[in-house]
Write an enzyme that holds these catalytic residues in place. Structure first.
Site, PDB file in Angstrom:
ATOM      1  N   THR A  13     -10.427  -6.031  -7.449  1.00  7.70           N
ATOM      2  CA  THR A  13      -9.898  -4.898  -8.214  1.00  7.70           C
ATOM      3  C   THR A  13      -9.763  -5.335  -9.667  1.00  7.70           C
ATOM      4  O   THR A  13      -9.748  -6.532  -9.976  1.00  7.70           O
ATOM      5  CB  THR A  13      -8.505  -4.484  -7.701  1.00  7.70           C
ATOM      6  OG1 THR A  13      -7.621  -5.605  -7.843  1.00  7.70           O
ATOM      7  CG2 THR A  13      -8.552  -4.054  -6.250  1.00  7.70           C
TER       8      THR A  13
ATOM      9  N   TRP B   4      11.460  12.649  -8.838  1.00  5.69           N
ATOM     10  CA  TRP B   4      10.222  12.011  -9.271  1.00  5.69           C
ATOM     11  C   TRP B   4       9.502  12.846 -10.332  1.00  5.69           C
ATOM     12  O   TRP B   4       9.437  14.068 -10.222  1.00  5.69           O
ATOM     13  CB  TRP B   4       9.268  11.843  -8.081  1.00  5.69           C
ATOM     14  CG  TRP B   4       9.714  10.795  -7.116  1.00  5.69           C
ATOM     15  CD1 TRP B   4      10.261  11.016  -5.879  1.00  5.69           C
ATOM     16  CD2 TRP B   4       9.683   9.379  -7.293  1.00  5.69           C
ATOM     17  NE1 TRP B   4      10.552   9.826  -5.278  1.00  5.69           N
ATOM     18  CE2 TRP B   4      10.207   8.791  -6.123  1.00  5.69           C
ATOM     19  CE3 TRP B   4       9.261   8.537  -8.327  1.00  5.69           C
ATOM     20  CZ2 TRP B   4      10.332   7.419  -5.947  1.00  5.69           C
ATOM     21  CZ3 TRP B   4       9.378   7.171  -8.149  1.00  5.69           C
ATOM     22  CH2 TRP B   4       9.906   6.615  -6.982  1.00  5.69           C
TER      23      TRP B   4
HETATM   24  P1  ADP Z   1      -7.413  -1.181  -9.888  1.00  3.52           P
HETATM   25  O1  ADP Z   1      -6.386  -0.909  -8.805  1.00  3.52           O
HETATM   26  O2  ADP Z   1      -7.277  -2.549 -10.435  1.00  3.52           O
HETATM   27  O3  ADP Z   1      -7.484  -0.110 -10.941  1.00  3.52           O
HETATM   28  P2  ADP Z   1      -9.606   0.048  -8.521  1.00  3.52           P
HETATM   29  O4  ADP Z   1     -10.679   0.329  -9.472  1.00  3.52           O
HETATM   30  O5  ADP Z   1      -9.975  -0.294  -7.143  1.00  3.52           O
HETATM   31  O6  ADP Z   1      -8.793  -1.143  -9.118  1.00  3.52           O
HETATM   32  O7  ADP Z   1      -8.599   1.276  -8.553  1.00  3.52           O
HETATM   33  C1  ADP Z   1      -8.434   2.234  -7.531  1.00  3.52           C
HETATM   34  C2  ADP Z   1      -7.360   3.185  -7.972  1.00  3.52           C
HETATM   35  O8  ADP Z   1      -7.790   3.912  -9.132  1.00  3.52           O
HETATM   36  C3  ADP Z   1      -7.014   4.276  -6.973  1.00  3.52           C
HETATM   37  O9  ADP Z   1      -6.129   3.816  -5.973  1.00  3.52           O
HETATM   38  C4  ADP Z   1      -6.361   5.313  -7.897  1.00  3.52           C
HETATM   39  O10 ADP Z   1      -5.019   4.988  -8.205  1.00  3.52           O
HETATM   40  C5  ADP Z   1      -7.174   5.185  -9.173  1.00  3.52           C
HETATM   41  N1  ADP Z   1      -8.196   6.242  -9.180  1.00  3.52           N
HETATM   42  C6  ADP Z   1      -9.485   6.150  -8.799  1.00  3.52           C
HETATM   43  N2  ADP Z   1     -10.114   7.328  -8.948  1.00  3.52           N
HETATM   44  C7  ADP Z   1      -9.198   8.208  -9.421  1.00  3.52           C
HETATM   45  C8  ADP Z   1      -9.207   9.603  -9.762  1.00  3.52           C
HETATM   46  N3  ADP Z   1     -10.313  10.326  -9.677  1.00  3.52           N
HETATM   47  N4  ADP Z   1      -8.064  10.164 -10.198  1.00  3.52           N
HETATM   48  C9  ADP Z   1      -6.931   9.432 -10.307  1.00  3.52           C
HETATM   49  N5  ADP Z   1      -6.850   8.119 -10.006  1.00  3.52           N
HETATM   50  C10 ADP Z   1      -7.956   7.512  -9.563  1.00  3.52           C
END
Ligand code: ADP
Length: 541
Positions: free
Chosen positions: A185, A449
């Site tokens: 990640t 929240w």
């Molecule tokens: P990191 O956690 O380091 O950012 P990732 O790229 O795996 O690594 O992130 C996944 C996270 O990114 C998801 O759990 C979510 O919180 C966020 N995310 C991904 N796509 C979207 C989206 N379309 N809208 C909002 N949040 C998103």
């Protein structure tokens, strides 16, 4: 099971060389743009595979890359996993400590390195004595970093390796559950977590990208792969192009908006994939240079990895005729989970464009093979009514069951196969999921929240705003209060009273930010998402 029935990358990623041998990839590294037809892409992978065998790579070994999106990186993307080894793309934007902390677990002996990153790789090898070989991708550059190379570290040239190696005759038959890659990640909310992808999960994910109701990818497309190949395996787009015969355009390092637009126009790109910050920068460049780029050939773009604003989706559609397909995913799920094109069902196709736009703003429906659920704090299922929110759980064909190495967040993988995503979401009565926030980013004020994401989307839609982040500020009375950190569009101005008055149309007064901090730029993570960890450090109270 007969090997031909197994879900192996080799059965899928080279299909283009048979069905579309005249097409291929365009790569634009600093040493010169080139076109490589798919049969040659396949041949290069086979030659690199025999070079890897010569270097002592055995099935199950890990081979790292420290590279940008280009043709040499594709060689490794295909050769390493198809040989039965594990591809490990390292995030080039990490600092040495971050890289070394991940390599401490993965223990890669060989690292394929972009020529411009050799100094960094040599310094990394000093920290990681198990690294034996660096393979330089691209002509040597003279840098001012470390020039001495430690003993027992050999450096070879990628192009020479290919030129001097015969193609292997056949790819081995592997177990489809074999690990083919490991990705980490970006660390938006904490220490990077490393996830293993198998041949099976990657093949299923890649197949899904070709579905019409996903992103309509076909062999007639030209795909500009902006999302870095180290970010969740480039969302599997390189493999999907190899499967379908779509032309793949690889931009290398420079991902500035003008370069992206030049590549799109020069190569008649039809679709592309990136995070919303990239697409916002592209819109700003289009605004600043009216008439310079014509996006007539661009049919749709995917915006994923973070939440896009409604304004961004609408402006691409109305001003440039480009559909924005909103996607949600995460490294832990190989990584695409949902896609939200303008209309998926007959019911949606009949809607007027503004209602379609409303649906595009939500993350959308899970791809086939995945299941989404939401649950409240007591672990009870939350109704799918579009308004009730809860923690988002995902399970299905390409959802990981664990982190590759121990990580404090490992307990989010439940024994029943469901993954607690760490996101807060709602699901409506047609199965459309909307991300409301990351659980860690929600703000608790007076026991209630507040969604930082809802405020960011609303503020991000103000014409004065370039980028916006809402974070919590500790508060003696309420526990936490929201504050907005904003970078403005050129020549724009905004004050707190205006911000609060406008927000009051859609939010309760107690939900609106108490403070507005104007900054020149908002810090971004290595994958282009808003870096709230850094912002919280910058504005602690
Ligand atoms: P990191 O956690 O380091 O950012 P990732 O790229 O795996 O690594 O992130 C996944 C996270 O990114 C998801 O759990 C979510 O919180 C966020 N995310 C991904 N796509 C979207 C989206 N379309 N809208 C909002 N949040 C998103």
């Amino acid at each position: 099971m007969n090997p031909s029935r197994r879900l192996l990358l080799k059965h899928l990623a080279f299909r283009a060389s048979e069905i579309s041998p005249l097409d291929g990839l365009v790569s634009a590294p600093p040493d010169g743009e080139c076109f490589i037809a798919w049969p040659e892409v396949a041949d290069r992978a086979k030659r690199l595979a025999s070079a890897l065998v010569e270097l002592g790579v055995q099935p199950g070994n890990r081979v790292a890359t420290l590279a940008f999106n280009d043709h040499r990186h594709i060689d490794a993307y295909l050769a390493v996993p198809c040989l039965g080894a594990t591809l490990h793309p390292i995030n080039v934007r990490w600092n040495l400590d971050e890289m070394a902390s991940v390599l401490e677990h993965t223990r890669d002996r060989i690292v394929f390195v972009d020529a411009s990153l050799m100094d960094r790789a040599i310094a990394l090898a000093d920290r990681c004595p198990w690294i034996e070989h660096l393979v330089r991708m691209g002509p040597a550059e003279t840098g001012d970093g470390p020039s001495t190379v430690r003993a027992n570290l050999s450096i070879t040239d990628h192009d020479e390796l290919l030129a001097s190696s015969p193609a292997i005759t056949e790819w081995p038959d592997l177990d489809e559950h074999e690990i083919m890659a490991m990705c980490s990640t970006s660390g938006t909310t904490g220490v990077p977590k490393t996830v293993a992808y198998t041949h099976r999960t990657t093949c299923l994910q890649t197949m899904a990208l070709g579905l019409t109701d996903c992103m309509r990818l076909s062999g007639r497309d030209t795909v500009l792969a902006i999302v870095p190949m180290f970010h969740a395996l480039g969302w599997c787009f390189p493999y999907a192009c190899g499967m379908l015969g779509a032309r793949l355009v690889l931009p290398h390092r420079d991902l500035g908006p003008n370069r992206i637009l030049d590549l799109m126009v020069n190569h008649e790109v039809t679709t592309s994939v990136a995070v919303p910050t990239v697409w916002n920068a592209v819109l700003a460049a289009l605004d600043a240079n009216p008439g310079r780029w014509n996006l007539d050939r661009v049919d749709r773009i995917v915006s994923g990895g973070a939440a896009p604003t409604a304004t961004m989706i609408r402006r691409f559609r109305d001003e440039h005729g480009v559909e924005v397909i909103h996607s949600w995913g995460m490294t832990e799920i190989n990584p695409v989970g949902t896609m939200s094109p303008a209309a998926t069902t007959r019911e949606e196709a009949a809607l007027d464009p503004n209602d379609q736009l409303r649906h595009q703003q939500v993350a959308g429906r899970p791809l086939p093979g995945l299941k989404l659920e939401i649950e409240d704090e007591d672990g009870q299922q939350t109704p799918h009514d579009g308004t009730s929110t809860g923690r988002l759980l995902v399970s299905g064909w390409w959802v990981a069951q664990t982190y590759a190495f121990n990580h404090p967040d490992g307990d989010r993988f439940r024994s029943d196969g469901r993954l607690d995503t760490g996101d807060v979401a709602s699901i409506d009565d047609r199965g459309r999921m909307a991300i409301r926030d990351r659980a860690k980013d929600m703000i608790k004020s007076g026991g209630e929240w507040i969604s930082s994401l809802a405020l960011e989307r609303a503020i991000g839609d103000f014409p004065e705003v370039a980028t916006c982040a809402v974070i919590a500020r500790p508060d003696d009375r309420w526990g936490e209060r929201p504050i907005a950190v904003v970078s403005l569009a050129p020549a724009a101005s905004l004050d707190l009273a205006t911000l609060q008055t406008r927000l009051a149309q859609a939010f309760e007064r107690w939900q609106c930010p108490d403070d507005l901090i104007l900054v020149d730029s908002i810090p971004l993570t290595s994958t282009g998402k808003i870096d709230k960890k850094t912002l919280r450090r910058q504005f602690p109270s």
